[in-house]
Design a protein around this motif. Structure first.
Motif, short mmCIF file in Angstrom:
data_model
loop_
_atom_site.label_atom_id
_atom_site.label_comp_id
_atom_site.label_asym_id
_atom_site.label_seq_id
_atom_site.Cartn_x
_atom_site.Cartn_y
_atom_site.Cartn_z
N ALA A 1 0.85 -0.94 0.13
CA ALA A 1 -0.12 -0.18 0.07
C ALA A 1 0.75 1.35 0.17
CB ALA A 1 -0.84 0.08 1.14
N ALA A 2 0.26 2.39 -0.13
CA ALA A 2 1.15 3.84 -0.50
C ALA A 2 2.03 3.72 0.85
CB ALA A 2 0.25 4.79 -0.44
N VAL B 1 8.92 -0.06 -11.09
CA VAL B 1 7.67 0.32 -10.39
C VAL B 1 8.32 1.35 -9.00
CG1 VAL B 1 5.88 -0.20 -8.79
CG2 VAL B 1 6.27 -1.48 -11.23
N ALA B 2 9.42 0.83 -8.67
CA ALA B 2 10.03 1.48 -7.41
C ALA B 2 9.97 2.87 -7.63
CB ALA B 2 11.32 0.86 -6.84
N PRO B 3 10.57 3.29 -8.81
CA PRO B 3 10.62 5.00 -9.08
C PRO B 3 9.23 5.60 -8.76
CG PRO B 3 11.83 3.85 -10.54
CD PRO B 3 11.09 2.99 -9.94
N VAL B 4 8.03 5.01 -9.27
CA VAL B 4 6.73 5.55 -9.11
C VAL B 4 6.15 5.49 -7.75
CG1 VAL B 4 4.34 4.87 -9.85
CG2 VAL B 4 6.20 4.56 -11.55
N LEU B 5 6.55 4.29 -6.86
CA LEU B 5 6.18 4.19 -5.86
C LEU B 5 6.88 5.43 -4.82
CD1 LEU B 5 5.28 0.26 -4.98
CD2 LEU B 5 4.05 2.19 -6.21
N ALA B 6 8.26 5.63 -5.02
CA ALA B 6 9.05 6.21 -4.15
C ALA B 6 8.50 7.71 -4.43
CB ALA B 6 10.45 6.07 -4.52
N GLY B 7 8.19 8.08 -5.67
CA GLY B 7 7.96 9.40 -6.07
C GLY B 7 6.90 9.98 -4.98
N THR C 1 -0.02 13.46 -8.57
CA THR C 1 -1.00 14.21 -8.45
C THR C 1 -2.18 13.88 -7.80
OG1 THR C 1 -1.70 13.50 -10.79
CG2 THR C 1 -0.13 15.49 -10.84
N VAL C 2 -2.44 12.67 -7.65
CA VAL C 2 -3.30 12.18 -7.05
C VAL C 2 -3.39 12.08 -5.45
CG1 VAL C 2 -3.83 10.80 -9.03
CG2 VAL C 2 -2.76 9.77 -7.13
N ASP C 3 -2.27 12.40 -5.15
CA ASP C 3 -2.01 12.26 -3.55
C ASP C 3 -3.00 13.21 -2.69
OD1 ASP C 3 -0.03 10.47 -4.30
OD2 ASP C 3 1.67 11.43 -3.23
N GLY C 4 -3.14 14.22 -3.30
CA GLY C 4 -3.98 15.24 -2.44
C GLY C 4 -5.36 14.91 -2.28
N LEU C 5 -5.74 14.12 -3.29
CA LEU C 5 -7.19 13.61 -3.22
C LEU C 5 -7.29 12.76 -1.62
CD1 LEU C 5 -7.97 13.32 -6.92
CD2 LEU C 5 -8.95 15.05 -5.36
N LEU D 1 -5.97 2.21 -2.29
CA LEU D 1 -6.50 2.67 -3.46
C LEU D 1 -5.69 3.89 -3.83
CD1 LEU D 1 -10.44 2.70 -2.45
CD2 LEU D 1 -9.30 1.47 -4.40
N LYS D 2 -5.03 4.50 -2.97
CA LYS D 2 -4.01 5.61 -3.27
C LYS D 2 -3.21 5.00 -3.92
CE LYS D 2 -1.05 8.94 -1.02
NZ LYS D 2 -0.93 9.62 0.29
N GLN D 3 -2.47 3.76 -3.57
CA GLN D 3 -1.34 3.13 -4.63
C GLN D 3 -2.03 2.91 -5.92
OE1 GLN D 3 1.52 3.39 -4.11
NE2 GLN D 3 2.38 1.82 -3.10
N VAL D 4 -3.31 2.54 -5.86
CA VAL D 4 -3.90 2.14 -7.44
C VAL D 4 -3.84 3.16 -8.15
CG1 VAL D 4 -5.83 1.47 -8.62
CG2 VAL D 4 -5.19 0.21 -6.37
N ALA D 5 -4.46 4.44 -7.51
CA ALA D 5 -4.41 5.74 -8.44
C ALA D 5 -3.13 6.37 -8.76
CB ALA D 5 -4.96 6.61 -7.25
N ARG D 6 -2.09 5.90 -7.77
CA ARG D 6 -0.63 6.34 -8.25
C ARG D 6 -0.30 5.69 -9.56
NH1 ARG D 6 2.92 7.98 -3.06
NH2 ARG D 6 4.31 8.33 -4.61
#
Lengths: 559, 452
Positions: free
Chosen positions: B205-206, B258-264, B268-272, B284-289
């Motif tokens: 998860a995120a 994937v690690a770079p995506v998860l580490a970022g 833009t979706v985080d704020g939601l 779900l945040k991880q899915v959105a990312r």
């Protein structure tokens, strides 16, 4: 029956090829030097491979000293001594009254919730005991039982309640399964976990029925399972090749009615009530007025007459369950899976079922006899088993403990508990009564099952490697939030005596961690990693070797 | 207990299924621009969500029947107060049903036209009435009312066997090889995600890490990494060793991507998801990312699995389910809003699964016991929302839908039909549908119509 360690130890120094020597020996190949020989000055003691395997199955992991001791004593004597060894303690915890409106009000110690309302501290003690306790076999069997007769702090928010329950399983591990059914059923922690506590008979005015939770899971998970089994564990099927159910909803209704009319133990100094307040010390008490006294239909047409007390009904219902022919293969096969191998042959299950049915003295359900049958079975013993289906993935708790014991790690248990949780096995904190993994989890791409592989996914497989890295290379300081914490350290001094000779180091880890099954190419890889570290740095040489072996699938799957 | 691959194929053959698949979206699905990106997001409610208190009749007769069977709160009962229910008002007409009061965001999604409710879905082997069930005149799923078996059957659609594959994985079998496994679980290993020829990826998860630690580029470190790799690549005889090696190889390969995506930290979706700390929200945040990074990752079709636990409300149900819904409701809304922000709300469909429903009649201890059919939520821009689908059961103990006397509904919609509707939207052709859902031909329709 007395079984001595094999007289042809399979400790090997030189491997002619990629196949484990055990395989080559089976095939009659020469060139597998299998002398027990005198250990080389820097190679550690000679370890009998079957003794190492036996201790992988019966303890939280072999140490060189323990292997030597069991080589002297023999398996049967070791078992006798273990059956007689009293249980380690999971600690003493104060009774916390529940439910307070706020469990940890403002001003409480910072870790009040963790230390008073969860299984964290008993789980820490579990790992410490796994490293240093003398009751190794008892702890292993109790750990297996804790994964069959599951209670979790997800519902029992009580440190002392969780500790008392797990201590019960330790104390009962070498009794009779009928005793375990009795003690678990009346445990207030189980009563809370599966809602038998304060479960009242049907109340037409309120429109409620007896709570079915304990009845259903007792039948499905703790005793006989959903489908009829032959004594070899195979499923009984009908004419349409469909499994035959052991019971239907009417039987669940019957058992749910049986388990009405019990409440928490009465707290000292407090008047008994029909629904006592939460209290986990002792056994549940009957409240006859809340008990369903109608006649009950149980398994396979068995009945209980109307008008019995709660205790009479409970005894009668558990007696019926205990005599069910599924019980031996259902529990016995799972114990084999927890201790020895994920895919036992039907014949192996049948032999263990027979020991469950009769310990040789006419007693059914005698757990020492069952454990002895499991561990001394021909399918468990021998220097190695070569079938491609054999063995089991080391589940996180056993991976952590096995490595720690073999490598001489000293730990208060905190880091190992946390690491096991990070690897998806938070001991005593299962997400549900279905344990961390089911006994029939399919191994992808095969027709086999591999229950612990439930916990091996692309995330946790990396977590496992990272745990081993941290255990070997990192400094793990005492957790300042835990009184008396000592931290975790891996000085690796014992193995350090072999550090100068990369081959000797690999061989020593092969004997201790893999009971001699390491192939020559794997050995070469270990040697390469070690030789990239200067000979002056013996600690890092041992670390490199232990890392490559510890992270390997060849080690992580106990064969 | 175990079903071999062969008997699985025989099962397929028995219902007349072609063994081959046409490749879904082949040749274009993984294009960098991926204009036809689509994702299915499964939200599994583990433990058996009580649908009876998720969607409640609002009309006087319906509510009265509900309240009579459920009993009064405070007297061992579970009936939610009528005035607290959140009306599910259709685009025209008055609301016939209300939502649990802790699902206000779900009500908002309904009002926005993005959410539909599907009534009384469950595991089946054929269309089944109460009479047929009681007379044993139709095949019935094995081990009804058992958590584990019913979870598996929802995930596999094969309720007469211990299937080794799930319908998410079988959809992925038809997708061709992409840069990442098409099915991604944020909830560990699940049968839903396992195909006959494909394996899922599991991500944390995120906030969780997904990479190998302990290598600093020094000579000794490089040699150790090489040795680890050499050992992982050795041909081994033992099947459990092989599977363990494969898992590590797949993980390390995916980790690079994937690690770079998860580490970022700047997705833009985080704020939601700000302020949402539940496990489901982090999943779900991880899915959105991951969806936000779909073009970087070069993926065109994805199936995600997330979950929420503890719906097994045998006691204290009002508090427990209420708390779970308080997590579910904002998490679903945040995720849907993320898909809007990413401009792909039409291309992402989210849906619930759960072990089973729960008895309408309360159990001792202010809870309810295991039952069968239950209601489910479907969410997304492509959903024909603000509507209900299927027949609402008669809330009567021992009534026409209850196969016991405690309020257990015989499902009127099969998991197969629910899944087929989602799979068809996702792009599985009618010809390929029986490969994914072998028993779909037994039902009058393979499309429930909730997706446009």
């Amino acid at each position: 029956m007395t079984t001595r360690p094999s007289s042809t130890p399979a400790r090997v120094r030189f491997h002619p090829g990629a196949l484990p020597c055990a395989l080559l020996l089976l095939a009659g190949a020469l060139g597998c030097s299998s002398s027990s020989g005198t250990p080389s000055p820097d190679g550690g003691p000679a370890l009998n491979a079957d003794t190492v395997r036996f201790l992988e199955q019966s303890t939280f992991g072999p140490t060189e000293a323990l292997v030597a001791s069991v080589q002297d004593a023999g398996f049967s004597s070791f078992l006798d001594a273990q059956f007689a060894t009293p249980a380690s303690s999971l600690g003493t915890y104060a009774v916390n009254l529940e439910p307070p409106a706020v469990k940890c009000p403002t001003g409480s110690p910072p870790n009040c919730y963790r230390d008073s309302f969860t299984a964290f501290l008993p789980a820490v003690q579990f790992f410490h005991n796994a490293l240093v306790g003398n009751d190794q076999l008892r702890q292993r069997v109790a750990f297996a039982l804790s994964q069959i007769l599951v209670v979790s702090d997800g519902e029992v928010n009580s440190t002392y309640g969780m500790a008392d329950y797990q201590q019960l399983l330790l104390d009962d591990a070498f009794t009779n399964y009928r005793q375990i059914l009795q003690d678990v059923t009346l445990s207030p922690a189980m009563g809370r976990y599966l809602n038998m506590v304060n479960n009242d008979k049907a109340n037409p005015a309120k429109g409620t029925h007896p709570n079915e939770n304990y009845a259903r899971e007792l039948l499905q998970l703790f005793s006989i399972g959903l489908v009829k089994l032959n004594s070899d564990g195979s499923v009984v099927t009908d004419s349409n090749n469909q499994p035959v159910a052991t019971y239907d909803q009417s039987v669940v209704d019957g058992y749910a009615a049986v388990f009405t009319g019990w409440t928490y133990p009465t707290m000292p100094g407090v008047a008994q009530k029909p629904h006592n307040p939460t209290y986990y010390r002792g056994v549940m008490e009957a409240v006859q007025a809340n008990h369903d006294t109608t006649a009950k239909t149980l398994l396979d047409g068995a009945t209980l007459p109307a008008g019995q007390t709660a205790a009479q009904d409970l005894k009668g219902a558990l007696d019926v369950l205990f005599q069910h022919p599924n019980l031996g293969p259902f529990i016995g096969k799972q114990l084999i899976q927890f201790l020895v191998t994920s895919n036992p042959s039907p014949a192996y299950v049948a032999r263990v079922s027979a020991a469950f049915a009769d310990n040789g003295a006419g007693v059914r359900g005698d757990l020492p006899a069952v454990v002895r049958a499991i561990l001394l079975d021909p399918e468990a013993r021998g220097a190695a088993q070569s079938a491609p289906s054999y063995g089991k993935l080391r589940e996180p708790a056993l991976l952590a403990a096995n490595l720690a014991r073999a490598l001489g790690v000293q730990s208060d248990g905190v880091y190992l508990r946390n690491a096991s949780a990070a690897m998806e096995q938070p001991v005593y904190q299962s997400g549900s009564v279905f344990n961390f993994y089911p006994p029939n989890y399919p191994l992808a791409g095969t027709t086999l099952v591999s229950p612990p592989s439930t916990l091996l996914d692309s995330t946790s497989v990396l977590t496992r490697s990272n745990f081993i890295y941290a255990l070997l290379f990192a400094t793990i300081n005492p957790d300042p939030t835990i009184p008396g914490a000592t931290g975790t350290s891996a000085p690796l001094t014992a193995l350090g005596t072999s550090a100068a000779d990369a081959g000797a180091l690999a061989d020593r880890l092969n004997a201790l961690l893999m009971h001699g099954t390491m192939s020559q190419p794997m050995r070469q890889a270990v040697v390469n990693a070690v030789n990239a570290v200067p000979t002056t740095d013996s600690l890092d040489r041992v670390r490199a070797a232990a890392y490559v072996v510890g992270t390997s699938a060849q080690y992580q799957v106990e064969q | 207990m175990r079903i071999s691959r062969r008997s699985f194929l025989e099962a397929l053959g028995a219902v007349g299924v072609a063994a081959s698949f046409s490749r879904l979206g082949e040749g274009r699905a993984f294009a960098q621009t991926a204009p036809d990106y689509k994702a299915l997001v499964c939200v599994f409610l583990f433990g058996g969500n009580d649908g009876n208190n998720m969607v409640v009749p609002l009309d006087s007769a319906g509510y009265a029947a509900y309240a009579a069977a459920r009993g009064a709160i405070g007297a061992g009962g579970l009936a939610l107060a009528q005035a607290q229910l959140l009306p599910l008002t259709p685009s025209s007409g008055t609301a016939a049903y209300g939502l649990h009061p802790n699902l206000p965001d779900v009500q908002t999604l309904w009002n926005d036209g993005a959410l539909g409710v599907v009534f009384n879905v469950g595991t089946l082997l054929a269309p089944t009435t109460k009479q047929q069930f009681l007379q044993n005149s139709v095949p019935v799923p094995i081990s009804l009312l058992s958590h584990q078996d019913q979870q598996h059957q929802w995930q596999t659609s094969l309720s007469d066997q211990y299937s080794r594959t799930g319908w998410g994985g079988r959809i992925a079998d038809g997708l061709g090889k992409g840069p990442l496994p098409a099915v991604i679980s944020i909830s560990g290993n699940q049968l839903f995600t396992v195909g006959a020829s494909t394996s899922p990826l599991s991500l944390p998860a995120a906030g969780g890490s997904f990479g190998l630690a302990g290598f600093d580029g020094s000579a000794a470190s490089n040699a150790r990494l090489q040795a680890m790799t050499d050992v992982r690549m050795l041909q081994e005889q033992n099947l459990i060793v092989q599977a363990t090696q494969s898992e590590a190889t797949a993980a390390l390969s995916a980790s690079k991507l994937v690690a770079p995506v998860l580490a970022g930290t700047g997705s833009t979706v985080d704020g939601l998801f700000a302020g949402l700390t539940s496990s489901l929200a982090l999943q779900l945040k991880q899915v959105a990312r991951m969806i936000a990074a779909r073009q970087t990752l070069g993926v065109g079709r994805q199936i995600f699995f997330v979950s929420q636990s503890s719906y097994d409300t045998h006691n204290d149900q009002l508090n427990r389910q209420g708390a779970l819904f308080s997590d579910l409701s904002p998490a679903l809304k945040a995720f849907y809003e993320a898909t809007i922000q990413l401009g792909i709300s039409q291309q992402v469909t989210t849906f619930t699964l759960s072990d089973f429903g729960r008895t309408l009649q309360p159990a001792s201890g202010d809870g309810s016991d295991h039952a069968w059919g239950s209601h489910h939520l479907v969410l997304g821009g492509a959903v024909k929302g603000q509507q209900t689908y299927g027949a609402f059961p008669t809330l009567q103990l021992g009534g026409p839908d209850d196969f016991t006397s405690q309020g257990r509904w015989v499902p009127t919609i099969a998991v197969d039909q629910y899944a087929a509707t989602l799979a068809t939207w996702f792009g599985v052709s009618a010809a390929d549908l029986p490969t994914v859902l072998p028993y779909i031909g037994r039902y009058p329709t393979a499309n429930l119509g909730f997706l446009g």
